[in-house]
Write a protein that holds these residues in place. Structure first.
Motif, PDB file in Angstrom:
ATOM      1  N   LEU A  10       0.841  -1.185   0.000  1.00 16.64           N
ATOM      2  CA  LEU A  10       0.000   0.000   0.000  1.00 16.64           C
ATOM      3  C   LEU A  10       0.879   1.239   0.000  1.00 16.64           C
ATOM      4  O   LEU A  10       1.839   1.320   0.766  1.00 16.64           O
ATOM      5  N   GLN A  11       0.560   2.184  -0.872  1.00 17.11           N
ATOM      6  CA  GLN A  11       1.235   3.474  -0.888  1.00 17.11           C
ATOM      7  C   GLN A  11       0.179   4.542  -0.722  1.00 17.11           C
ATOM      8  O   GLN A  11      -0.855   4.502  -1.385  1.00 17.11           O
ATOM      9  N   GLN A  12       0.438   5.494   0.152  1.00 14.17           N
ATOM     10  CA  GLN A  12      -0.496   6.593   0.359  1.00 14.17           C
ATOM     11  C   GLN A  12       0.266   7.903   0.287  1.00 14.17           C
ATOM     12  O   GLN A  12       1.390   8.009   0.785  1.00 14.17           O
ATOM     13  N   PHE A  13      -0.360   8.898  -0.331  1.00 12.35           N
ATOM     14  CA  PHE A  13       0.229  10.219  -0.471  1.00 12.35           C
ATOM     15  C   PHE A  13      -0.806  11.253  -0.045  1.00 12.35           C
ATOM     16  O   PHE A  13      -1.977  11.121  -0.353  1.00 12.35           O
ATOM     17  N   VAL A  14      -0.360  12.266   0.638  1.00 14.39           N
ATOM     18  CA  VAL A  14      -1.241  13.329   1.103  1.00 14.39           C
ATOM     19  C   VAL A  14      -1.058  14.547   0.203  1.00 14.39           C
ATOM     20  O   VAL A  14       0.074  14.924  -0.124  1.00 14.39           O
ATOM     21  N   ALA A  15      -2.167  15.155  -0.190  1.00 11.47           N
ATOM     22  CA  ALA A  15      -2.117  16.352  -1.037  1.00 11.47           C
ATOM     23  C   ALA A  15      -1.447  17.495  -0.287  1.00 11.47           C
ATOM     24  O   ALA A  15      -1.577  17.623   0.938  1.00 11.47           O
ATOM     25  N   ALA A  16      -0.743  18.335  -1.025  1.00 14.57           N
ATOM     26  CA  ALA A  16      -0.048  19.479  -0.420  1.00 14.57           C
ATOM     27  C   ALA A  16      -1.036  20.505   0.140  1.00 14.57           C
ATOM     28  O   ALA A  16      -0.746  21.191   1.109  1.00 14.57           O
ATOM     29  N   SER A  17      -2.204  20.605  -0.477  1.00 13.44           N
ATOM     30  CA  SER A  17      -3.194  21.594  -0.068  1.00 13.44           C
ATOM     31  C   SER A  17      -4.291  20.958   0.776  1.00 13.44           C
ATOM     32  O   SER A  17      -4.899  19.959   0.384  1.00 13.44           O
ATOM     33  N   GLN A  18      -4.579  21.553   1.914  1.00 13.30           N
ATOM     34  CA  GLN A  18      -5.666  21.080   2.777  1.00 13.30           C
ATOM     35  C   GLN A  18      -7.032  21.246   2.093  1.00 13.30           C
ATOM     36  O   GLN A  18      -7.992  20.574   2.440  1.00 13.30           O
ATOM     37  N   ALA A  19      -7.105  22.155   1.124  1.00 20.13           N
ATOM     38  CA  ALA A  19      -8.363  22.429   0.434  1.00 20.13           C
ATOM     39  C   ALA A  19      -8.692  21.384  -0.638  1.00 20.13           C
ATOM     40  O   ALA A  19      -9.801  21.371  -1.169  1.00 20.13           O
ATOM     41  N   GLU A  20      -7.746  20.519  -0.965  1.00 18.96           N
ATOM     42  CA  GLU A  20      -7.964  19.505  -2.006  1.00 18.96           C
ATOM     43  C   GLU A  20      -9.017  18.505  -1.552  1.00 18.96           C
ATOM     44  O   GLU A  20      -8.880  17.876  -0.499  1.00 18.96           O
ATOM     45  N   VAL A  21     -10.093  18.366  -2.343  1.00 17.28           N
ATOM     46  CA  VAL A  21     -11.187  17.461  -1.979  1.00 17.28           C
ATOM     47  C   VAL A  21     -11.139  16.144  -2.752  1.00 17.28           C
ATOM     48  O   VAL A  21     -11.846  15.201  -2.409  1.00 17.28           O
ATOM     49  N   ASN A  22     -10.329  16.077  -3.797  1.00 13.85           N
ATOM     50  CA  ASN A  22     -10.232  14.872  -4.613  1.00 13.85           C
ATOM     51  C   ASN A  22      -9.239  13.885  -4.015  1.00 13.85           C
ATOM     52  O   ASN A  22      -8.262  14.275  -3.375  1.00 13.85           O
ATOM     53  N   SER A  23      -9.506  12.617  -4.251  1.00 15.49           N
ATOM     54  CA  SER A  23      -8.553  11.564  -3.915  1.00 15.49           C
ATOM     55  C   SER A  23      -8.487  10.617  -5.105  1.00 15.49           C
ATOM     56  O   SER A  23      -9.385  10.602  -5.944  1.00 15.49           O
ATOM     57  N   ALA A  24      -7.432   9.862  -5.174  1.00 13.43           N
ATOM     58  CA  ALA A  24      -7.293   8.877  -6.242  1.00 13.43           C
ATOM     59  C   ALA A  24      -6.969   7.533  -5.616  1.00 13.43           C
ATOM     60  O   ALA A  24      -6.190   7.449  -4.665  1.00 13.43           O
ATOM     61  N   THR A  25      -7.578   6.503  -6.161  1.00 16.31           N
ATOM     62  CA  THR A  25      -7.340   5.144  -5.688  1.00 16.31           C
ATOM     63  C   THR A  25      -7.015   4.288  -6.894  1.00 16.31           C
ATOM     64  O   THR A  25      -7.761   4.268  -7.872  1.00 16.31           O
ATOM     65  N   GLU A  26      -5.879   3.593  -6.829  1.00 17.76           N
ATOM     66  CA  GLU A  26      -5.514   2.662  -7.888  1.00 17.76           C
ATOM     67  C   GLU A  26      -5.251   1.306  -7.259  1.00 17.76           C
ATOM     68  O   GLU A  26      -4.474   1.196  -6.311  1.00 17.76           O
ATOM     69  N   VAL A  27      -5.929   0.303  -7.782  1.00 16.67           N
ATOM     70  CA  VAL A  27      -5.710  -1.069  -7.344  1.00 16.67           C
ATOM     71  C   VAL A  27      -5.078  -1.797  -8.521  1.00 16.67           C
ATOM     72  O   VAL A  27      -5.607  -1.782  -9.631  1.00 16.67           O
ATOM     73  N   TYR A  28      -3.925  -2.395  -8.261  1.00 15.22           N
ATOM     74  CA  TYR A  28      -3.145  -3.064  -9.315  1.00 15.22           C
ATOM     75  C   TYR A  28      -3.037  -4.538  -8.976  1.00 15.22           C
ATOM     76  O   TYR A  28      -2.480  -4.901  -7.936  1.00 15.22           O
ATOM     77  N   PHE A  29      -3.599  -5.383  -9.825  1.00 16.36           N
ATOM     78  CA  PHE A  29      -3.537  -6.826  -9.641  1.00 16.36           C
ATOM     79  C   PHE A  29      -2.448  -7.391 -10.539  1.00 16.36           C
ATOM     80  O   PHE A  29      -2.555  -7.338 -11.762  1.00 16.36           O
ATOM     81  N   GLN A  30      -1.405  -7.933  -9.937  1.00 18.45           N
ATOM     82  CA  GLN A  30      -0.328  -8.535 -10.719  1.00 18.45           C
ATOM     83  C   GLN A  30      -0.803  -9.846 -11.314  1.00 18.45           C
ATOM     84  O   GLN A  30      -1.498 -10.614 -10.663  1.00 18.45           O
ATOM     85  N   VAL A  31      -0.405 -10.084 -12.576  1.00 16.54           N
ATOM     86  CA  VAL A  31      -0.759 -11.355 -13.197  1.00 16.54           C
ATOM     87  C   VAL A  31       0.457 -12.152 -13.635  1.00 16.54           C
ATOM     88  O   VAL A  31       0.329 -13.305 -13.997  1.00 16.54           O
ATOM     89  N   GLY A  32       1.627 -11.540 -13.609  1.00 11.58           N
ATOM     90  CA  GLY A  32       2.827 -12.293 -13.946  1.00 11.58           C
ATOM     91  C   GLY A  32       3.858 -11.459 -14.674  1.00 11.58           C
ATOM     92  O   GLY A  32       3.657 -10.287 -14.960  1.00 11.58           O
ATOM     93  N   GLY A  33       4.959 -12.111 -14.970  1.00 10.73           N
ATOM     94  CA  GLY A  33       6.071 -11.445 -15.629  1.00 10.73           C
ATOM     95  C   GLY A  33       5.841 -11.230 -17.114  1.00 10.73           C
ATOM     96  O   GLY A  33       4.826 -11.631 -17.680  1.00 10.73           O
ATOM     97  N   ASP A  34       6.813 -10.607 -17.727  1.00 10.80           N
ATOM     98  CA  ASP A  34       6.787 -10.294 -19.155  1.00 10.80           C
ATOM     99  C   ASP A  34       7.111 -11.564 -19.935  1.00 10.80           C
ATOM    100  O   ASP A  34       8.266 -11.894 -20.158  1.00 10.80           O
ATOM    101  N   GLU A  35       6.052 -12.296 -20.337  1.00  8.68           N
ATOM    102  CA  GLU A  35       6.250 -13.573 -21.013  1.00  8.68           C
ATOM    103  C   GLU A  35       5.391 -13.680 -22.264  1.00  8.68           C
ATOM    104  O   GLU A  35       4.205 -13.369 -22.254  1.00  8.68           O
ATOM    105  N   ALA A  36       5.993 -14.108 -23.322  1.00 15.31           N
ATOM    106  CA  ALA A  36       5.334 -14.465 -24.586  1.00 15.31           C
ATOM    107  C   ALA A  36       4.248 -13.477 -25.015  1.00 15.31           C
ATOM    108  O   ALA A  36       4.439 -12.279 -24.977  1.00 15.31           O
ATOM    109  N   ASP A  37       3.118 -14.009 -25.435  1.00 15.40           N
ATOM    110  CA  ASP A  37       2.023 -13.195 -25.964  1.00 15.40           C
ATOM    111  C   ASP A  37       0.973 -12.888 -24.903  1.00 15.40           C
ATOM    112  O   ASP A  37      -0.137 -12.481 -25.232  1.00 15.40           O
TER     113      ASP A  37
END
Length: 100
Positions: A10-37
């Motif tokens: 998990l990585q979390q970052f706090v916005a520089a401005s207290q007035a910022e109302v937006n947040s972003a969430t990214e969920v990344y599911f690994q499926v494997g290495g760089d292989e074939a097709d």
């Protein structure tokens, strides 16, 4: 780096401005290495999932302005990335809805 099955990071970052109302969430599911097709299949899977993901989280649940699903590769590890920018729900709530 490839994470062992069941392990998460998990990585979390706090916005520089207290007035910022937006947040972003990214969920990344690994499926494997760089292989074939596998990249073609992963891209196809992301395209098949993208419309339903957008329809559910953006249109029905109205979670955020930016809602997207894409195939991605980070440090030679391929996966599916689910991203939501929201000002109506906290990142923890968005993550729960992405994984539902």
């Amino acid at each position: 780096r490839v994470l062992p099955a069941g392990e998460r990071t998990l990585q979390q970052f706090v916005a520089a401005s207290q007035a910022e109302v937006n947040s972003a969430t990214e969920v990344y599911f690994q499926v494997g290495g760089d292989e074939a097709d596998d990249w073609v299949l992963l891209t196809l899977l992301s395209q098949l999932m993208s419309k339903a993901f957008y329809s559910e989280l953006r249109t029905k649940q109205q979670l955020g302005y930016i809602v997207q699903c894409s195939a991605n590769e980070i440090d030679g590890v391929r996966g599916l990335s689910f991203l939501v920018q929201s000002k109506v729900a906290a990142p923890e709530a968005v993550e729960e809805r992405i994984e539902a």
